[in-house]
Design a protein around this motif. Sequence first.
Motif, PDB file in Angstrom:
ATOM      1  N   GLY A 286      12.714  -6.510   0.175  1.00 42.46           N
ATOM      2  CA  GLY A 286      12.982  -7.699  -0.626  1.00 42.46           C
ATOM      3  C   GLY A 286      12.958  -7.495  -2.125  1.00 42.46           C
ATOM      4  N   LEU A 287      12.619  -6.298  -2.583  1.00 46.31           N
ATOM      5  CA  LEU A 287      12.626  -6.031  -4.016  1.00 46.31           C
ATOM      6  C   LEU A 287      14.051  -5.834  -4.514  1.00 46.31           C
ATOM      7  CD1 LEU A 287       9.654  -3.505  -4.390  1.00 46.31           C
ATOM      8  CD2 LEU A 287       9.709  -5.863  -5.214  1.00 46.31           C
TER       9      LEU A 287
ATOM     10  N   ARG B   2       4.503 -13.379  -1.724  1.00 48.06           N
ATOM     11  CA  ARG B   2       3.568 -12.903  -0.695  1.00 48.06           C
ATOM     12  C   ARG B   2       4.310 -12.383   0.526  1.00 48.06           C
ATOM     13  NH1 ARG B   2      -1.739 -16.914  -1.152  1.00 48.06           N
ATOM     14  NH2 ARG B   2      -2.220 -16.318  -3.284  1.00 48.06           N
ATOM     15  N   ARG B   3       5.458 -12.957   0.838  1.00 41.67           N
ATOM     16  CA  ARG B   3       6.252 -12.424   1.961  1.00 41.67           C
ATOM     17  C   ARG B   3       6.724 -11.007   1.658  1.00 41.67           C
ATOM     18  NH1 ARG B   3       8.309 -17.801   2.185  1.00 41.67           N
ATOM     19  NH2 ARG B   3      10.112 -17.205   0.925  1.00 41.67           N
ATOM     20  N   ILE B   4       7.223 -10.802   0.450  1.00 44.67           N
ATOM     21  CA  ILE B   4       7.689  -9.467   0.075  1.00 44.67           C
ATOM     22  C   ILE B   4       6.524  -8.491   0.021  1.00 44.67           C
ATOM     23  CG2 ILE B   4       8.751  -8.106  -1.775  1.00 44.67           C
ATOM     24  CD1 ILE B   4      10.398 -10.612  -2.472  1.00 44.67           C
ATOM     25  N   LEU B   5       5.408  -8.949  -0.507  1.00 43.66           N
ATOM     26  CA  LEU B   5       4.234  -8.085  -0.594  1.00 43.66           C
ATOM     27  C   LEU B   5       3.784  -7.641   0.799  1.00 43.66           C
ATOM     28  CD1 LEU B   5       2.717  -7.303  -3.234  1.00 43.66           C
ATOM     29  CD2 LEU B   5       0.908  -8.851  -2.512  1.00 43.66           C
ATOM     30  N   ALA B   6       3.840  -8.549   1.773  1.00 42.95           N
ATOM     31  CA  ALA B   6       3.458  -8.199   3.147  1.00 42.95           C
ATOM     32  C   ALA B   6       4.405  -7.144   3.716  1.00 42.95           C
ATOM     33  CB  ALA B   6       3.459  -9.440   4.024  1.00 42.95           C
ATOM     34  N   ARG B   7       5.692  -7.241   3.404  1.00 39.62           N
ATOM     35  CA  ARG B   7       6.654  -6.240   3.892  1.00 39.62           C
ATOM     36  C   ARG B   7       6.391  -4.889   3.228  1.00 39.62           C
ATOM     37  NH1 ARG B   7      10.956 -10.098   2.279  1.00 39.62           N
ATOM     38  NH2 ARG B   7      11.007 -11.748   3.864  1.00 39.62           N
TER      39      ARG B   7
ATOM     40  N   ALA C  62       3.497  -3.291   4.865  1.00 36.45           N
ATOM     41  CA  ALA C  62       3.868  -2.782   6.191  1.00 36.45           C
ATOM     42  C   ALA C  62       4.503  -1.400   6.099  1.00 36.45           C
ATOM     43  CB  ALA C  62       4.815  -3.756   6.879  1.00 36.45           C
ATOM     44  N   LEU C  63       5.162  -1.108   4.982  1.00 30.40           N
ATOM     45  CA  LEU C  63       5.761   0.215   4.788  1.00 30.40           C
ATOM     46  C   LEU C  63       4.708   1.299   4.578  1.00 30.40           C
ATOM     47  CD1 LEU C  63       8.731  -0.551   2.335  1.00 30.40           C
ATOM     48  CD2 LEU C  63       8.876  -0.061   4.786  1.00 30.40           C
ATOM     49  N   PHE C  64       3.501   0.875   4.182  1.00 37.29           N
ATOM     50  CA  PHE C  64       2.460   1.843   3.819  1.00 37.29           C
ATOM     51  C   PHE C  64       1.193   1.616   4.641  1.00 37.29           C
ATOM     52  CE2 PHE C  64       5.274   1.329   0.169  1.00 37.29           C
ATOM     53  CZ  PHE C  64       5.589   2.645  -0.131  1.00 37.29           C
ATOM     54  N   ASP C  65       1.393   1.415   5.932  1.00 37.06           N
ATOM     55  CA  ASP C  65       0.268   1.298   6.871  1.00 37.06           C
ATOM     56  C   ASP C  65      -0.728   0.221   6.475  1.00 37.06           C
ATOM     57  OD1 ASP C  65       1.278   3.379   8.483  1.00 37.06           O
ATOM     58  OD2 ASP C  65       0.369   4.877   7.165  1.00 37.06           O
ATOM     59  N   GLY C  66      -0.229  -0.888   5.941  1.00 33.90           N
ATOM     60  CA  GLY C  66      -1.069  -2.038   5.703  1.00 33.90           C
ATOM     61  C   GLY C  66      -1.754  -2.097   4.357  1.00 33.90           C
ATOM     62  N   HIS C  67      -1.375  -1.240   3.417  1.00 28.60           N
ATOM     63  CA  HIS C  67      -1.964  -1.312   2.078  1.00 28.60           C
ATOM     64  C   HIS C  67      -0.873  -1.190   1.030  1.00 28.60           C
ATOM     65  CE1 HIS C  67      -1.688   3.083   2.755  1.00 28.60           C
ATOM     66  NE2 HIS C  67      -1.490   3.126   1.453  1.00 28.60           N
ATOM     67  N   LEU C  68      -1.190  -1.596  -0.192  1.00 22.93           N
ATOM     68  CA  LEU C  68      -0.248  -1.423  -1.281  1.00 22.93           C
ATOM     69  C   LEU C  68      -0.186   0.055  -1.670  1.00 22.93           C
ATOM     70  CD1 LEU C  68      -1.047  -4.500  -3.571  1.00 22.93           C
ATOM     71  CD2 LEU C  68       0.812  -4.230  -1.921  1.00 22.93           C
ATOM     72  N   PRO C  69       0.986   0.540  -2.039  1.00 22.13           N
ATOM     73  CA  PRO C  69       1.124   1.975  -2.304  1.00 22.13           C
ATOM     74  C   PRO C  69       0.515   2.399  -3.630  1.00 22.13           C
ATOM     75  CG  PRO C  69       3.174   0.849  -2.816  1.00 22.13           C
ATOM     76  CD  PRO C  69       2.274  -0.181  -2.175  1.00 22.13           C
ATOM     77  N   SER C  70       0.030   3.630  -3.644  1.00 22.32           N
ATOM     78  CA  SER C  70      -0.320   4.279  -4.901  1.00 22.32           C
ATOM     79  C   SER C  70       0.983   4.686  -5.591  1.00 22.32           C
ATOM     80  CB  SER C  70      -1.167   5.522  -4.633  1.00 22.32           C
ATOM     81  OG  SER C  70      -0.365   6.496  -3.970  1.00 22.32           O
ATOM     82  N   PRO C  71       0.926   5.076  -6.860  1.00 26.50           N
ATOM     83  CA  PRO C  71       2.146   5.553  -7.509  1.00 26.50           C
ATOM     84  C   PRO C  71       2.827   6.684  -6.736  1.00 26.50           C
ATOM     85  CG  PRO C  71       0.479   5.141  -9.158  1.00 26.50           C
ATOM     86  CD  PRO C  71      -0.193   4.961  -7.822  1.00 26.50           C
ATOM     87  N   ALA C  72       2.049   7.649  -6.268  1.00 28.31           N
ATOM     88  CA  ALA C  72       2.642   8.773  -5.533  1.00 28.31           C
ATOM     89  C   ALA C  72       3.279   8.308  -4.230  1.00 28.31           C
ATOM     90  CB  ALA C  72       1.577   9.834  -5.258  1.00 28.31           C
ATOM     91  N   GLU C  73       2.632   7.376  -3.549  1.00 31.22           N
ATOM     92  CA  GLU C  73       3.190   6.877  -2.287  1.00 31.22           C
ATOM     93  C   GLU C  73       4.488   6.122  -2.524  1.00 31.22           C
ATOM     94  OE1 GLU C  73      -0.712   6.163   0.543  1.00 31.22           O
ATOM     95  OE2 GLU C  73      -0.284   4.700  -1.038  1.00 31.22           O
TER      96      GLU C  73
ATOM     97  N   GLN D 257      -7.738 -13.726  -0.956  1.00 30.35           N
ATOM     98  CA  GLN D 257      -6.458 -13.955  -0.308  1.00 30.35           C
ATOM     99  C   GLN D 257      -5.454 -12.846  -0.603  1.00 30.35           C
ATOM    100  OE1 GLN D 257      -5.145 -17.857  -1.527  1.00 30.35           O
ATOM    101  NE2 GLN D 257      -7.208 -18.695  -1.349  1.00 30.35           N
ATOM    102  N   LEU D 258      -5.815 -11.939  -1.493  1.00 31.93           N
ATOM    103  CA  LEU D 258      -4.921 -10.864  -1.899  1.00 31.93           C
ATOM    104  C   LEU D 258      -5.427  -9.529  -1.368  1.00 31.93           C
ATOM    105  CD1 LEU D 258      -4.392 -11.816  -5.660  1.00 31.93           C
ATOM    106  CD2 LEU D 258      -2.891 -12.352  -3.736  1.00 31.93           C
ATOM    107  N   PRO D 259      -4.521  -8.583  -1.160  1.00 39.38           N
ATOM    108  CA  PRO D 259      -4.985  -7.241  -0.782  1.00 39.38           C
ATOM    109  C   PRO D 259      -5.723  -6.601  -1.949  1.00 39.38           C
ATOM    110  CG  PRO D 259      -2.622  -7.240  -1.226  1.00 39.38           C
ATOM    111  CD  PRO D 259      -3.055  -8.679  -1.246  1.00 39.38           C
TER     112      PRO D 259
END
Length: 225
Positions: free
Chosen positions: A100-101, A68-73, A76-87, A43-45
Amino acid sequence: MAEDSRRAEWLRHARFYLRDADPVLARLIDDRPAFDPRAWMAQLPPMDLYGALLFQVTGQQLSVAATRRILARIEALFDGHLPSPAELLGVDPGRLREAGLSWRKISTLRDLAERLSDGRLDPDVLSRLSDDELMAQLTAIPGIGPWTVQGALIIALQREDVVLPGDLALRKAIQVAYQLDHLPTQDEVLDIAEKWRPYRSLATSYLFSAAFEPAEAPPVTPRET
């Protein structure tokens, strides 16, 4: 297939151990013969250590749904994946705030990302540390406390002997399962969990499952840092 077989054998042994060690867990285990303690991961990325820490920091003091709502947003900022540190360092912090952070959480995540990017922290080295050593390294960062690291240990590193004594949902689950007349303190949670060693992560999963039925059971319920 060999890995699946090893995992199944480990799970069989761990369940047998917990059933023998704790009659309360024995009941929870017997009531859930098909329980998969890792099913919630689907259920998690996908999350590496930084992603899991991002997930945990995001969830501090928030409900699972809000997290999960914030995580989805953020995804969305990173083309559908969680960002790396550099991103993460490459995006305007204001956009993370719009997702939402809080500014405090953004500061924590940027501080962590900088340390992982400039060599002060090495994710490969971190992943090989013991639980206590990793805890010491990461809780030195402002905004990262034991609860945050404990969740990452379970999610990203799949450590087998982790308990989250500061998690409000776990404390409530223990109160119900053990029929306590009060909400257990963190020390009481640790005392109860002592008999679960070295399978405290699995025991915690069973308690969460019991607490959140029939709703989906999260591995960690964001409450404290």
